[in-house]
Design an enzyme around this catalytic site. Sequence first.
Site, PDB file in Angstrom:
ATOM      1  N   CYS A   1      -5.903   2.248   6.004  1.00  0.00           N
ATOM      2  CA  CYS A   1      -6.751   0.916   6.228  1.00  0.00           C
ATOM      3  C   CYS A   1      -6.023   0.424   7.592  1.00  0.00           C
ATOM      4  CB  CYS A   1      -6.510  -0.307   5.191  1.00  0.00           C
ATOM      5  SG  CYS A   1      -4.825  -0.634   5.070  1.00  0.00           S
TER       6      CYS A   1
ATOM      7  N   HIS B   1       0.850  -1.197   0.023  1.00  0.00           N
ATOM      8  CA  HIS B   1       0.029   0.053   0.093  1.00  0.00           C
ATOM      9  C   HIS B   1       0.801   1.308   0.196  1.00  0.00           C
ATOM     10  CE1 HIS B   1      -3.829  -1.891   1.846  1.00  0.00           C
ATOM     11  NE2 HIS B   1      -3.261  -2.750   0.931  1.00  0.00           N
TER      12      HIS B   1
ATOM     13  N   GLU C   1       0.948   3.881   1.742  1.00  0.00           N
ATOM     14  CA  GLU C   1       1.409   4.259   3.187  1.00  0.00           C
ATOM     15  C   GLU C   1       2.621   3.389   3.589  1.00  0.00           C
ATOM     16  OE1 GLU C   1      -3.117   4.505   3.605  1.00  0.00           O
ATOM     17  OE2 GLU C   1      -1.674   3.367   2.237  1.00  0.00           O
TER      18      GLU C   1
ATOM     19  N   CYS D   1      -2.286  -0.444   7.177  1.00  0.00           N
ATOM     20  CA  CYS D   1      -1.458   0.866   7.272  1.00  0.00           C
ATOM     21  C   CYS D   1      -1.437   1.759   8.584  1.00  0.00           C
ATOM     22  CB  CYS D   1      -1.966   1.668   6.174  1.00  0.00           C
ATOM     23  SG  CYS D   1      -1.552   0.988   4.466  1.00  0.00           S
TER      24      CYS D   1
END
Length: 164
Positions: free
Chosen positions: A96, A66, A68, A99
């Site tokens: 999410c 992801h 992040e 993360c």
Amino acid sequence: MDDIQTNDNTADAFSERDVKFMTAALDALSDCPECEVPIAAVVVCGDEIVGTGVNGREVDSDPTAHAEVVAIRAAAKKLGRWNLSDCELFVTLEPCVMCAGAIVYSRIKRVVFGAWDKRFGACGTALDIVRNEKLNHRAEVVGGVLENRCLAPIQAFFKAKRQK
């Protein structure tokens, strides 16, 4: 995309600094492959961007890639340390659960995001991992910065995907 919450927040409601670094995250979307949901993040230490990431799950065949996590890894590598307690994360979509866990474990002091994610957001929408009092670290959270600009590429991506 019904899972993304929208509000009509303008740049006027946020600090010039938050707008500056959210714009940098939006600029990083130019590096996001067309096959990925267009989400980007930057980690800032002081006034310097020390890590940048875009969603790379498909391209890297990595469920943890992801934006992040990619940005946090880049920042830790550049700074030579895992503890990023003097850093901030700017990301185009609310982080999410995974993360949010990375944010807590890396001790990021502040999270600034663009669009809210009603279904998966873990910075106050669906859950609030980063401010959970049971954990040993909590981050300040600011949401909705340049929300419409952050949401537009995500909506366009899913619209194009539905049309295929």
